[in-house]
Write a protein that holds these residues in place. Structure first.
Motif, PDB file in Angstrom:
ATOM      1  N   SER A   1       0.819  -1.213   0.000  1.00 15.37           N
ATOM      2  CA  SER A   1       0.000   0.000   0.000  1.00 15.37           C
ATOM      3  C   SER A   1       0.848   1.256   0.000  1.00 15.37           C
ATOM      4  O   SER A   1       1.912   1.311   0.620  1.00 15.37           O
ATOM      5  CB  SER A   1      -0.898  -0.001   1.240  1.00 15.37           C
ATOM      6  N   ALA A   2       0.343   2.286  -0.669  1.00 13.78           N
ATOM      7  CA  ALA A   2       1.020   3.584  -0.638  1.00 13.78           C
ATOM      8  C   ALA A   2       0.863   4.240   0.732  1.00 13.78           C
ATOM      9  O   ALA A   2       1.620   5.142   1.072  1.00 13.78           O
ATOM     10  CB  ALA A   2       0.453   4.489  -1.727  1.00 13.78           C
ATOM     11  N   LEU A   3      -0.106   3.800   1.511  1.00 13.54           N
ATOM     12  CA  LEU A   3      -0.321   4.387   2.843  1.00 13.54           C
ATOM     13  C   LEU A   3       0.737   3.889   3.820  1.00 13.54           C
ATOM     14  O   LEU A   3       1.272   2.799   3.683  1.00 13.54           O
ATOM     15  CB  LEU A   3      -1.713   4.012   3.359  1.00 13.54           C
ATOM     16  N   SER A   4       1.003   4.688   4.848  1.00  7.11           N
ATOM     17  CA  SER A   4       1.961   4.289   5.880  1.00  7.11           C
ATOM     18  C   SER A   4       1.334   3.242   6.794  1.00  7.11           C
ATOM     19  O   SER A   4       0.110   3.078   6.836  1.00  7.11           O
ATOM     20  CB  SER A   4       2.353   5.507   6.716  1.00  7.11           C
ATOM     21  N   ALA A   5       2.178   2.569   7.566  1.00  2.70           N
ATOM     22  CA  ALA A   5       1.683   1.568   8.514  1.00  2.70           C
ATOM     23  C   ALA A   5       0.704   2.207   9.504  1.00  2.70           C
ATOM     24  O   ALA A   5      -0.322   1.606   9.854  1.00  2.70           O
ATOM     25  CB  ALA A   5       2.850   0.919   9.254  1.00  2.70           C
ATOM     26  N   GLU A   6       0.993   3.426   9.940  1.00  4.31           N
ATOM     27  CA  GLU A   6       0.104   4.122  10.889  1.00  4.31           C
ATOM     28  C   GLU A   6      -1.258   4.385  10.247  1.00  4.31           C
ATOM     29  O   GLU A   6      -2.302   4.159  10.858  1.00  4.31           O
ATOM     30  CB  GLU A   6       0.704   5.474  11.326  1.00  4.31           C
TER      31      GLU A   6
ATOM     32  N   LEU B   1      -6.488  -1.811  -6.758  1.00  3.65           N
ATOM     33  CA  LEU B   1      -7.387  -0.817  -7.354  1.00  3.65           C
ATOM     34  C   LEU B   1      -7.340   0.466  -6.529  1.00  3.65           C
ATOM     35  O   LEU B   1      -8.254   0.742  -5.743  1.00  3.65           O
ATOM     36  CB  LEU B   1      -8.824  -1.346  -7.371  1.00  3.65           C
ATOM     37  N   PRO B   2      -6.288   1.275  -6.703  1.00  6.21           N
ATOM     38  CA  PRO B   2      -6.172   2.478  -5.855  1.00  6.21           C
ATOM     39  C   PRO B   2      -7.367   3.425  -6.022  1.00  6.21           C
ATOM     40  O   PRO B   2      -7.718   4.137  -5.090  1.00  6.21           O
ATOM     41  CB  PRO B   2      -4.886   3.139  -6.343  1.00  6.21           C
ATOM     42  N   GLU B   3      -7.969   3.430  -7.199  1.00  2.00           N
ATOM     43  CA  GLU B   3      -9.131   4.287  -7.431  1.00  2.00           C
ATOM     44  C   GLU B   3     -10.378   3.413  -7.335  1.00  2.00           C
ATOM     45  O   GLU B   3     -10.632   2.594  -8.216  1.00  2.00           O
ATOM     46  CB  GLU B   3      -9.034   4.910  -8.837  1.00  2.00           C
ATOM     47  N   GLY B   4     -11.138   3.572  -6.252  1.00  4.84           N
ATOM     48  CA  GLY B   4     -12.311   2.733  -6.098  1.00  4.84           C
ATOM     49  C   GLY B   4     -13.010   2.998  -4.795  1.00  4.84           C
ATOM     50  O   GLY B   4     -12.658   3.926  -4.058  1.00  4.84           O
TER      51      GLY B   4
ATOM     52  N   ARG C   1     -14.785  -4.326  -3.155  1.00  2.00           N
ATOM     53  CA  ARG C   1     -14.267  -3.059  -3.675  1.00  2.00           C
ATOM     54  C   ARG C   1     -14.539  -2.993  -5.168  1.00  2.00           C
ATOM     55  O   ARG C   1     -14.232  -3.930  -5.905  1.00  2.00           O
ATOM     56  CB  ARG C   1     -12.765  -2.913  -3.424  1.00  2.00           C
ATOM     57  N   ASN C   2     -15.135  -1.882  -5.592  1.00  6.65           N
ATOM     58  CA  ASN C   2     -15.344  -1.622  -7.006  1.00  6.65           C
ATOM     59  C   ASN C   2     -14.404  -0.500  -7.422  1.00  6.65           C
ATOM     60  O   ASN C   2     -14.422   0.575  -6.821  1.00  6.65           O
ATOM     61  CB  ASN C   2     -16.796  -1.223  -7.269  1.00  6.65           C
ATOM     62  N   GLY C   3     -13.567  -0.774  -8.411  1.00  3.46           N
ATOM     63  CA  GLY C   3     -12.598   0.225  -8.824  1.00  3.46           C
ATOM     64  C   GLY C   3     -12.444   0.264 -10.324  1.00  3.46           C
ATOM     65  O   GLY C   3     -13.052  -0.528 -11.050  1.00  3.46           O
ATOM     66  N   VAL C   4     -11.618   1.190 -10.773  1.00  3.54           N
ATOM     67  CA  VAL C   4     -11.443   1.393 -12.212  1.00  3.54           C
ATOM     68  C   VAL C   4      -9.972   1.315 -12.589  1.00  3.54           C
ATOM     69  O   VAL C   4      -9.084   1.471 -11.754  1.00  3.54           O
ATOM     70  CB  VAL C   4     -12.009   2.761 -12.671  1.00  3.54           C
ATOM     71  N   SER C   5      -9.730   1.081 -13.880  1.00  3.68           N
ATOM     72  CA  SER C   5      -8.375   1.118 -14.428  1.00  3.68           C
ATOM     73  C   SER C   5      -8.448   1.708 -15.820  1.00  3.68           C
ATOM     74  O   SER C   5      -9.536   1.999 -16.332  1.00  3.68           O
ATOM     75  CB  SER C   5      -7.768  -0.285 -14.475  1.00  3.68           C
TER      76      SER C   5
END
Lengths: 325, 325
Positions: A313-318, B136-139, B252-256
């Motif tokens: 994930s792009a998010l941090s652990a926190e 899916l980062p965008e969703g 989760r529903n997301g797009v690409s």
């Protein structure tokens, strides 16, 4: 974090478009064995001849390899792991142990990470099988694929004499999926799990009944399945079957309790409009994890089983603990 | 590998029965704050007074804490992490960051691992949210719980004057689940996502319409939901509602694609006959992972996000790559 793409087909375009949704990832460029001047990338990212890749050794944090599993990756991944942290989507299940050993050898010797077999199967489906079997050691697994386009089966049809073009859909047998989803643990033959739908453009004057017979009796690919063959025009194929959807379900039915008296179902399901774009997006997430693992000093060949989910994930652990746990 | 159980309620019995399916795990005993002579374990494993736990410091590889999240675990986990590698199922989502910090402090100081918030939510559902959002980062995420027994809501009904016993089922609203499963991304209110079914045994002569009104208007628990109240006899409650089923879906529903033109659905679904037995089984898998991570020298507080899937399985890395990838 800087990534680059090696090879430029459908999967590579999926990786390229995925960088749009991963703002912490910068795509340095695409490396190709073709003439770079002939390639037009989706995002306008630069294209380089693959021979020039060593010029970018210090720029590229992780190289995503978009070659094929049959002939490209078995050489490409171990070779490039001598100089780069790499991610591939090697998907010939039976050859994974050998591929792992080859990549582990060069990656360890050179001090790199080679993450192999990322994507959704192998990949997220494998992970689903693992979590489900860890939670339910006593149970039975089922994997259903589709409805989705199989490139391998489409190619097999195209090789038949008199076939101009073709698309093959792998389709799970609905009754089987419903039974398993409801908690049953049937023993299913190949034919009972999936059927195959073929859309074929025949050459003018070609013998359609011969083509249909050749498809339906083709060993390994079609002979063990209920297969339907529908002849369409080239325009119909382009209009109705141009997409690359796929997906499926991993389902495990297991028991718990002192006497196995309680039953449980775990299901992981994907429904994908674009197989290469979803797979490409998974590869980008694993490139992020490889970058972090490399910074922590990890080395050698890895698979999705070796990567802690948080590293994807792009998010941090926190942030993850506060918002996603 | 030797584990022990601290506390002996439904979850502990789930852990105990899970050891039957995990042959690499040996259950040393159960530690209780009650009089050990009054406890009869499912498997006949020995019961000890919790004051004696330090006598077993060198015997126990990982201690599984089966206290409640409200008052037990916030003290129990950091305290016991001073002497043991521990696993808990702390499930008060809002307090996870504070619990993490408290456990991390004592676990780091003492050189132990405290793995918190294992189970299925938090736990496998959290992991599903993470994998899906990484791919899916965008969703948009949805979590539906049930159909299943909520202990907290059942307890809330039992505290009403004139109620002898009660069971409350959390039920996902089928139309909402189906819409999300089909790829839609609606904005749903609390009421549109779940409804609540209550089965209540009233005391003789109690005012049932008052009880029903008190349930349906109870803030936080029921006021924001469509709630049904059905009065049953004690025998009917025991016969029809004695189980502890639960489950649900993370979707989760997301797009690409370059313009978000392709849509994807990722779903992780659980259907559990016995919530405590499934949760207990997950805790045993995480105890295995903690044991391995501790042997590699890892220390401090961990969550399911920090554990690589491979560490959960009794199979070796080689076996997993050959058979499950």
């Amino acid at each position: 974090m800087n990534i680059a793409i090696y090879g430029y087909g459908n999967l590579a375009r999926g990786v390229e478009s995925a960088t749009r949704y991963n703002t912490d990832v910068h795509l340095v460029g695409v490396f190709t064995r073709r003439d770079p001047a002939t390639l037009h990338t989706l995002t306008g990212v630069p294209v380089y001849a693959c021979e020039r890749i060593m010029d970018y050794k210090d720029t590229i944090d992780v190289l995503i390899l978009c070659g094929g599993s049959a002939t490209d990756l078995p050489r490409m991944t171990p070779t490039l792991a001598e100089h780069f942290h790499v991610v591939d989507s090697f998907d010939t299940h039976a050859n994974i142990p050998a591929h792992f050993d080859a990549c582990d050898r060069t990656a360890r010797a050179s001090g790199h990470i080679a993450l192999i077999s990322a994507g959704w199967d192998p990949g997220l489906f494998s992970i689903a099988r693992l979590y489900a079997s860890a939670a339910l050691p006593e149970g039975r697994d089922y994997t259903f694929w589709g409805r989705g386009i199989s490139q391998g089966h489409s190619d097999a049809i195209r090789r038949i004499d008199g076939v101009v073009d073709a698309r093959q859909y792998t389709v799970p047998v609905e009754d089987a999926v419903n039974a398993v989803r409801a908690g049953e643990t049937p023993t299913l033959t190949t034919r009972q799990k999936h059927r195959r739908e073929c859309y074929v453009v025949a050459a003018e004057g070609a013998d359609r009944s011969r083509i249909e017979h050749e498809i339906k009796t083709m060993p390994n690919y079609f002979a063990d399945y209920d297969t339907t063959v529908t002849f369409v025009t080239r325009d119909e194929l382009m209009r109705d079957h141009a997409g690359m959807p796929h997906g499926g379900s991993v389902i495990r039915n297991g028991v718990s309790g002192i006497d196995g008296e309680h039953r449980h179902t775990v299901e992981f399901r994907l429904q994908l409009d674009s197989n290469p774009e979803f797979t490409g997006s998974v590869l980008v997430a694993y490139a992020r994890a490889v970058h972090r693992m490399a910074e922590r000093g990890e080395r050698g060949c890895k698979t999705v089983f070796d990567v802690a989910p948080g590293d994807l994930s792009a998010l941090s652990a926190e942030e993850l603990r506060a918002h996603m746990l």
